[in-house]
Design an enzyme around this catalytic site. Structure first.
Site, PDB file in Angstrom:
ATOM      1  N   GLU A 382      -6.814  10.481-113.957  1.00 39.23           N
ATOM      2  CA  GLU A 382      -7.462  10.682-115.268  1.00 39.23           C
ATOM      3  C   GLU A 382      -8.065   9.367-115.734  1.00 39.23           C
ATOM      4  O   GLU A 382      -9.237   9.147-115.598  1.00 39.23           O
ATOM      5  CB  GLU A 382      -6.468  11.230-116.296  1.00 39.23           C
ATOM      6  N   GLU A 662       4.592   9.505-121.356  1.00 34.56           N
ATOM      7  CA  GLU A 662       3.750  10.576-121.884  1.00 34.56           C
ATOM      8  C   GLU A 662       4.566  11.646-122.617  1.00 34.56           C
ATOM      9  O   GLU A 662       4.163  12.150-123.651  1.00 34.56           O
ATOM     10  CB  GLU A 662       3.004  11.231-120.715  1.00 34.56           C
TER      11      GLU A 662
END
Ligand code: BGC
Length: 854
Positions: A382, A662
């Site tokens: 990402e 995360e």
């Protein structure tokens, strides 16, 4: 008039010019002071280029482009202006030009391309000079973006270059990229942001062929806006681990972003590789959480002692699997930490080791994800400029480092990308997508994500006091709110935002099943952001003197607020959505200030219902502790913050984290990764807690744009014996510390910068402070909770008090919400006489609990 925070001298500077400046101050009483001389240098501006776009004739290779020049005299000064695709590195006579990596940076290349300036005066000399340009894939050309496509912006490597030399004899020489340059296959065989780099160091630069001229493939050329990405720190590995699987793994001791360099002493042809990962599993090398990112560096040795390092990639890692090394030694390896060159501004330290480590983890996650673009994460496939993550973390980031220039460039791209979609802000900036696919990006217009368009400029203004960023972003800010309003109209103009795809309270713990979208209704969150963004635009209009807009957007915001009230809040202030996030949003964003007391009470009840465990995700978490501390429930905020088991900030510290994860439970208590689908160990969103740490553990908060005013409020708590913080604001240095001495007295010390004003708040009492330092000793005071008034549910969830209480009153486990919300005394009053609960010695219980909580 002059303003020490921001001043526009109203002059246009000529291109390629170094400008010196200093500040002189004359005081009323004849004092005088003068700053050191500073300089800045302008780039090429709109000037025409003495150079053309050039490329390798063979599109299949990574090329090195070359130009040899002969100088007839010594060099007085020399500058290179250059840019290229995908990423480039310049070398003059064997030495890297400048100390920047991954130029020209990452931005919306189809709209504009940044030009870098290099001062190469010291690198050139009389006689023959060789200029090399190494080219690699980077963001523009290699595999990048959620669609996993290659060549999103260009198909070919290319360079645009201009060297301007002034010789000692006064002659001016201009060398541009043109058909006289040559190209040869590079030792770099392949490169990519996600996949790493392959180098065959045996390849000699030979077989030179003439370059090919290209038509430009980018938007407008522009002087750079981004800060240079540099090696900001070095990290020495702490161990070489022999894993159970029989592999050798380097442990950097810190999850970091950049690369490892080494000087191989292997024979020619030896194949060495470094594979990067964030975490070990059962002691072994593991990298499933990188998904498709290969993240490897391969090096075929030339047999010469030379430094091996990648040029065109970076890795997010703590561990490095070493392969092909005959006898690797710790001292052979060095970690290089890459990020945008930003100054540290905030510092914080407490007496609590784990809280300090958490704070350091936030700093490291900022370093790791402020590499030219504010990214979600730096390791998996990402590494993109997710707007939501940036919106959530921008305030915290501004405490830690000077991020004004960093976000100015990001917002410039955001506005350009937004222009393509009638004001809708994309999910990621730059909005990377496969070219010519007709595909218009990965989407946009999600609440809390797209609102980055208004929240970030406003936050920058609050921290730096410079209106320039508001002026520049004003039409982008308005366009975003206008876009939401058009959605509102499309849905029947109810003043709510009920359309679209939203990530919502992303990754919260109260969602249904394994959903990532959070348990709080999207239309509620979206409408709250709609209201807030309209209000920020109205406030911005006021700052910029646009009275009409100020009124228009204030009215819009109020209309949305009324719609929220009638849809979600009863006349007596009860919120229809019973989640933690819904309540912190209502209070934090001011949906119903008239009902804040009720809402705060209900938030407390909900926390009790949830066993004093937070459930918030991306949108709720940044506000959770803030709202609790602001509404008289600071003790609850402390409880959530200092909780050491799941879910909570210190849980990950206890698990050995060196960056922010995360998910709350990215690594489970047994050390295993909870989900390989989406689990980065370096994601700054939940690091937004550091904002609260500065404000509430240390006690410093800004109260006027640019820190002209601040509130200093030491709040000694039982979990700490001291806390200290400093913030180097645009006004100057603020400092505050408090410390509890052995006899219980509390020493408070601090500093307020010249020209600023601050209030010191002690135990609720305010006093004005003059600029300068201050120090005082105070009688003991602390945020105390009377154990008799703590809700039973809170006590039940406490690791110390819980077991005591439940042993005496096991029936509490089966009691409904309305009972465990009561404090012990209330319970005694309301139900204590009921025979079903048996005979209870309330004073004794309170005594035991008070002891346990000490
Ligand atoms: C990213 C997040 C981002 C999210 C949006 C993820 O894949 O890593 O941080 O905000 O997608 O849903």
């Amino acid at each position: 008039d002059l303003d020490s925070l921001a001043y526009d001298p109203g002059i246009t500077l000529p291109p390629r010019t170094r400008v010196y400046w200093r500040v002189s101050v004359w005081g009323d009483k004849g004092d005088f002071a003068q700053s050191e001389a500073n300089w800045l240098e302008t780039g090429k501006g709109n000037e025409k280029w003495d150079g053309e776009w050039i490329s390798s004739p063979d599109p299949a290779i990574h090329p090195v482009l070359r130009k040899k020049i002969e100088l007839e005299d010594d060099v007085e000064s020399a500058r290179i202006y250059a840019t290229g695709f995908g990423v480039y590195e310049l070398e003059i006579n064997g030495v890297k030009a400048g100390d920047e990596f991954l130029a020209p940076g990452c931005n919306a290349y189809d709209k504009w391309l940044q030009v870098q300036t290099y001062d190469v005066t010291e690198l050139l000399s009389k006689g023959e000079n060789e200029i090399l340009a190494w080219l690699g894939n980077g963001w523009a050309k290699g595999r990048f973006g959620l669609m996993m496509a290659e060549n999103n912006y260009v198909d070919q490597f290319s360079l645009l270059f201009e060297l301007r030399v002034t010789l000692k004899n006064g002659k001016e020489i201009v060398i541009g990229s043109d058909g006289s340059w040559e190209s040869a296959p590079s030792p770099v065989k392949d490169s990519g942001i996600y996949d790493g780099e392959r180098v065959d160091a045996r390849v000699k630069l030979e077989s030179w062929a003439p370059v090919k001229l290209l038509a430009p493939e980018c938007g407008e050329l522009s002087d750079r806006l981004s800060l240079p990405v540099k090696i900001m720190e070095e990290v020495k590995p702490i161990a070489i681990i022999d894993t159970p699987a029989g592999e050798k793994v380097l442990d950097m001791g810190q999850n970091m972003v950049g690369f490892v360099s080494f000087k191989p002493s292997e024979p020619e042809g030896a194949k060495l590789s470094l594979k990067y990962s964030e975490v070990l599993q059962e002691g072994n090398f593991y990298r499933d959480n990188l998904r498709s990112a290969i993240a490897e560096f391969h090096w075929i040795s030339s047999g010469k002692k030379e430094t091996a390092r990648p040029r065109f990639t970076f890795f997010g890692f703590r561990y490095v699997l070493l392969e092909g090394f005959s006898d690797p030694k710790l001292e052979d390896f060095t970690g290089h930490v890459l990020y945008s060159e930003m100054e540290r501004t905030g510092f914080l330290e407490t007496s609590h080791k784990d809280a300090n480590r958490l704070y350091q983890n936030v700093i490291w996650s900022q370093k790791g994800n402020f590499l030219d673009v504010p990214t979600d994460c730096p390791q998996r496939d990402e590494r993109m400029g997710w707007t939501g993550d940036a919106q959530i973390f921008c305030e915290t980031s501004a405490w830690n480092m000077d991020v004004y220039a960093f976000f100015s460039k990001y917002l410039h791209d955001l506005a350009l990308e937004q222009g393509k979609h009638e004001g809708r802000v994309p999910h990621v900036v730059p909005d990377v997508r496969p070219r010519g696919s007709g595909f218009s990006g990965i989407g946009g217009g999600a609440c809390g994500w797209a609102d980055a368009a208004v929240v970030i400029p406003w936050t920058m203004y609050q921290f730096y006091g410079d209106k320039t960023i508001l002026k520049r972003q004003y039409s982008s800010m308005k366009a975003w709110v206008d876009w939401i309003e058009s959605e509102d109209k499309r849905a029947g103009n109810k003043g709510l935002w009920t359309t679209g795809v939203h990530f919502g309270d992303w990754l919260s713990l109260d969602s249904e099943g394994t959903s990532r979208f959070g348990g709080t209704e999207a239309a509620y969150l979206a409408s709250a952001y709609y209201m807030q963004s309209a209000r920020i635009v109205s406030e911005t209009a006021k700052v910029l003197g646009c009275a009409e807009d100020a009124e228009k957007y204030a009215k819009l915001s109020e209309r949305v607020r009324q719609a929220l009230l009638s849809e979600y809040i009863t006349p007596s202030g009860r919120l229809a959505i019973r989640s933690q996030t819904a309540h912190v949003i209502a209070i934090g964003m001011g949906i119903a200030p008239e009902h804040n007391e009720r809402l705060a009470k209900d938030l407390g009840r909900i926390l009790v219902r949830d066993g004093m465990k937070l459930t918030t995700g991306f949108l709720g978490t940044p506000l959770l502790c803030k709202v609790l501390s602001d509404t008289g429930a600071h003790a609850y905020a402390l409880k959530l913050f200092f909780k050491e088991d799941l879910p909570g900030w210190l849980y990950e510290v206890k698990q050995g984290a060196t960056t922010i994860w995360e998910r709350w439970n990215s690594v489970l208590p047994d050390g295993s990764m909870s989900d390989t689908g989406m689990n980065s160990l370096n994601h700054y969103a939940y690091g937004s807690i550091a904002d609260w740490m500065y404000r509430r553990l240390a006690g410093i908060s800004p109260t006027a744009p640019g820190w002209r005013k601040a509130r200093l409020e030491p709040l000694p708590c039982k979990e700490l014996t001291y806390a200290r913080a400093s913030f180097n604001s645009p006004m100057g240095l603020y400092k505050l510390s408090w410390e509890r001495k052995a006899d219980g007295t509390i020493t408070v010390e601090g500093e307020v910068p010249f020209g600023a004003s601050a209030v010191l708040v002690i135990n609720g009492e305010e006093q004005e402070l003059n600029p300068g330092t201050f120090a005082m000793d105070l009688a003991p005071f602390a945020q105390k909770l009377d154990p008799g008034s703590i809700p039973l549910g809170v006590l039940m969830a406490d690791p110390k008090a819980g077991p005591i209480l439940l042993q005496i009153a096991p029936f509490l486990k089966e009691c409904p919400e309305n009972i465990i919300q009561l404090g012990i005394r209330e319970f005694q009053r309301e139900a204590g006489a009921l025979a079903i609960f048996g005979k209870i010695d309330y004073d004794a219980i309170i005594g035991m609990i008070a002891k346990a909580l000490e």
